[in-house]
Design an enzyme around this catalytic site. Sequence first.
Site, PDB file in Angstrom:
ATOM      1  N   ASN A  34       2.029  -4.407  -3.435  1.00 42.65           N
ATOM      2  CA  ASN A  34       0.631  -4.775  -3.278  1.00 42.65           C
ATOM      3  C   ASN A  34      -0.168  -3.532  -2.884  1.00 42.65           C
ATOM      4  OD1 ASN A  34      -1.706  -5.836  -1.943  1.00 42.65           O
ATOM      5  ND2 ASN A  34      -0.594  -7.710  -1.440  1.00 42.65           N
TER       6      ASN A  34
ATOM      7  N   GLU B 289       0.797  -1.231   0.000  1.00 45.60           N
ATOM      8  CA  GLU B 289       0.000   0.000   0.000  1.00 45.60           C
ATOM      9  C   GLU B 289       0.835   1.290   0.000  1.00 45.60           C
ATOM     10  OE1 GLU B 289      -2.828  -0.447   3.199  1.00 45.60           O
ATOM     11  OE2 GLU B 289      -3.582  -2.329   2.391  1.00 45.60           O
TER      12      GLU B 289
ATOM     13  N   GLU C 252      -5.891 -10.469  -1.944  1.00 46.18           N
ATOM     14  CA  GLU C 252      -6.687 -10.338  -0.715  1.00 46.18           C
ATOM     15  C   GLU C 252      -8.185 -10.291  -1.040  1.00 46.18           C
ATOM     16  OE1 GLU C 252      -5.280  -7.162   1.859  1.00 46.18           O
ATOM     17  OE2 GLU C 252      -3.200  -7.527   1.330  1.00 46.18           O
TER      18      GLU C 252
ATOM     19  N   ASP D  33     -11.975 -10.300  -1.261  1.00 49.68           N
ATOM     20  CA  ASP D  33     -13.267 -10.505  -0.598  1.00 49.68           C
ATOM     21  C   ASP D  33     -14.240  -9.493  -1.190  1.00 49.68           C
ATOM     22  OD1 ASP D  33     -12.497  -8.163   0.824  1.00 49.68           O
ATOM     23  OD2 ASP D  33     -12.056  -9.276   2.659  1.00 49.68           O
TER      24      ASP D  33
ATOM     25  N   HIS E 275     -10.264  -5.969  -2.359  1.00 47.29           N
ATOM     26  CA  HIS E 275     -11.294  -5.857  -1.320  1.00 47.29           C
ATOM     27  C   HIS E 275     -12.448  -5.107  -1.982  1.00 47.29           C
ATOM     28  CE1 HIS E 275      -8.837  -7.471   1.838  1.00 47.29           C
ATOM     29  NE2 HIS E 275      -7.863  -6.632   1.569  1.00 47.29           N
TER      30      HIS E 275
HETATM   31  O1  G3I Z   1      -3.149  -7.842  18.389  1.00 50.26           O
HETATM   32  C1  G3I Z   1      -4.259  -7.163  19.007  1.00 50.26           C
HETATM   33  C2  G3I Z   1      -4.679  -7.873  20.247  1.00 50.26           C
HETATM   34  O2  G3I Z   1      -3.633  -7.820  21.187  1.00 50.26           O
HETATM   35  C3  G3I Z   1      -5.948  -7.212  20.787  1.00 50.26           C
HETATM   36  O3  G3I Z   1      -6.404  -7.936  21.891  1.00 50.26           O
HETATM   37  C4  G3I Z   1      -7.028  -7.163  19.721  1.00 50.26           C
HETATM   38  C5  G3I Z   1      -8.275  -6.439  20.196  1.00 50.26           C
HETATM   39  O4  G3I Z   1      -8.960  -5.844  19.106  1.00 50.26           O
HETATM   40  O5  G3I Z   1      -6.537  -6.492  18.601  1.00 50.26           O
HETATM   41  C6  G3I Z   1      -5.423  -7.140  18.032  1.00 50.26           C
HETATM   42  O6  G3I Z   1      -5.006  -6.448  16.916  1.00 50.26           O
HETATM   43  C7  G3I Z   1      -5.841  -6.569  15.774  1.00 50.26           C
HETATM   44  C8  G3I Z   1      -5.031  -7.220  14.668  1.00 50.26           C
HETATM   45  O7  G3I Z   1      -5.786  -7.255  13.473  1.00 50.26           O
HETATM   46  C9  G3I Z   1      -4.610  -8.641  15.007  1.00 50.26           C
HETATM   47  O8  G3I Z   1      -5.733  -9.439  15.197  1.00 50.26           O
HETATM   48  C10 G3I Z   1      -6.269  -5.183  15.346  1.00 50.26           C
HETATM   49  O9  G3I Z   1      -7.153  -4.639  16.329  1.00 50.26           O
HETATM   50  C11 G3I Z   1      -6.979  -5.242  14.008  1.00 50.26           C
HETATM   51  O10 G3I Z   1      -7.200  -3.913  13.542  1.00 50.26           O
HETATM   52  C12 G3I Z   1      -6.092  -5.953  12.998  1.00 50.26           C
HETATM   53  O11 G3I Z   1      -6.805  -6.000  11.786  1.00 50.26           O
HETATM   54  C13 G3I Z   1      -6.075  -6.455  10.667  1.00 50.26           C
HETATM   55  C14 G3I Z   1      -5.898  -5.310   9.675  1.00 50.26           C
HETATM   56  O12 G3I Z   1      -5.227  -5.795   8.523  1.00 50.26           O
HETATM   57  C15 G3I Z   1      -5.087  -4.163  10.239  1.00 50.26           C
HETATM   58  O13 G3I Z   1      -5.091  -3.119   9.312  1.00 50.26           O
HETATM   59  C16 G3I Z   1      -6.858  -7.556  10.027  1.00 50.26           C
HETATM   60  O14 G3I Z   1      -6.929  -8.673  10.919  1.00 50.26           O
HETATM   61  C17 G3I Z   1      -6.182  -7.977   8.723  1.00 50.26           C
HETATM   62  O15 G3I Z   1      -7.002  -8.905   8.058  1.00 50.26           O
HETATM   63  C18 G3I Z   1      -6.014  -6.743   7.851  1.00 50.26           C
HETATM   64  O16 G3I Z   1      -5.413  -7.115   6.653  1.00 50.26           O
HETATM   65  C19 G3I Z   1      -5.100  -6.044   5.724  1.00 50.26           C
HETATM   66  C20 G3I Z   1      -3.856  -6.473   4.956  1.00 50.26           C
HETATM   67  O17 G3I Z   1      -2.823  -6.800   5.829  1.00 50.26           O
HETATM   68  C21 G3I Z   1      -3.423  -5.376   3.993  1.00 50.26           C
HETATM   69  N1  G3I Z   1      -4.511  -4.993   3.113  1.00 50.26           N
HETATM   70  C22 G3I Z   1      -5.764  -4.647   3.783  1.00 50.26           C
HETATM   71  C23 G3I Z   1      -6.218  -5.767   4.721  1.00 50.26           C
HETATM   72  C24 G3I Z   1      -7.547  -5.438   5.364  1.00 50.26           C
HETATM   73  O18 G3I Z   1      -7.440  -4.338   6.203  1.00 50.26           O
END
Ligand code: G3I
Length: 334
Positions: free
Chosen positions: A189, A148, A253, A255, A225
């Site tokens: 990406n 990104e 990615e 969906d 997405h």
């Molecule tokens: O690690 C913490 C954990 O300690 C805490 O308890 C929990 C409570 O909400 O949060 C956890 O962190 C989360 C993390 O995922 C790990 O699970 C974050 O809140 C959450 O925002 C984060 O979301 C991820 C997101 O990227 C972040 O931008 C999604 O799972 C993940 O699927 C998403 O993937 C991204 C790609 O990497 C890049 N392209 C876009 C895509 C969708 O946003």
Amino acid sequence: MHAKNFIPILLLAIFPKGYCQLAQLATAAGKLYFGTATDNPELTDSPYVTQLGNTADFHQITAGNSMKWDATEPSRGTFTFTAGDTIANLALSHGQILRGHNCVWHNQLPSWVTSGNFNNATLLSIVQTHCSTLVSHYKGKIPDTILEPFNDDGTFRQSVFFTTTGTAYISAALRAARAADPAAKLYINDFNIEGTGAKSTAMANLVRSLKSQGVPIDGIGVQAHLIVGEVPSTLQQNLQNFVNLGVEVAITELDIRMTLPSTQALLTQQQQDYQTVIHACKAVSGCVGVTIWDWTDKYSWVPGTFSGQGAACPWDQNLVKKPAYQGIVNGWMQ
Ligand code: G3I
């Protein structure tokens, strides 16, 4: 008709109805993989893990979070690969291809990177060390190196990397990754580069410029997405435009979300939309594979980010296939 168009028909003859599954069909279409993202917390759900390891549907896995910077270098020079290794070992045990994700991204960065006030030379060296160590650790895999880098209008995102180093961080990361694993495919990406437009043009210009400078770059990852009913009509053309730059492309990615609640009409449109995306990849020979951004609505990132939206995956909350699954099948066979 070209000979390769017969392959799915042959496959139908070999596998009884119901056994033409997503990864098998991707292979039959000449692709390297069809796969899915997953994440460590989900791996305690045994029905989920069983399907995740179903290589007839998925012969590739991406770690959704556990190879990102905050997970792998939480403090400077201290690398933690435990969670990422869990995913890598799972893929290995199933014989699935692992896609790395990722070396450099503006998001999910530890505060020591974002708030370190590093100068150009120091930040470049930090990027090099991070990419080099990560790619060496997962040697033999195919990473997304830069994730990104653009705003939607095609200007460079004002990340800490860009504001400190300009675009130098991109070439530094790519060169470090190539040196760490000369066999790894290096990708850039982004999202909202599915159709033609300013952001796709910016990506093409970046890749052209990197190639002209001799910076290693092997592929463009189109995240996809998407929103039900809004698959860009220029998707296939845009994938071909990227391939024409002399790189491969992958849909990394995928969906396709909707406004909840889901209705039969939305699910039917979603099936068509999955079919359209898959067929676009099938039709472009330089499109090497497709990864969905988790396979079940149970673990999709969408509802947590877009309030009131969801149902974006091909399987529902109860791990039951939705019409979208058939859309993917149809897209490979079309
Ligand atoms: O690690 C913490 C954990 O300690 C805490 O308890 C929990 C409570 O909400 O949060 C956890 O962190 C989360 C993390 O995922 C790990 O699970 C974050 O809140 C959450 O925002 C984060 O979301 C991820 C997101 O990227 C972040 O931008 C999604 O799972 C993940 O699927 C998403 O993937 C991204 C790609 O990497 C890049 N392209 C876009 C895509 C969708 O946003």
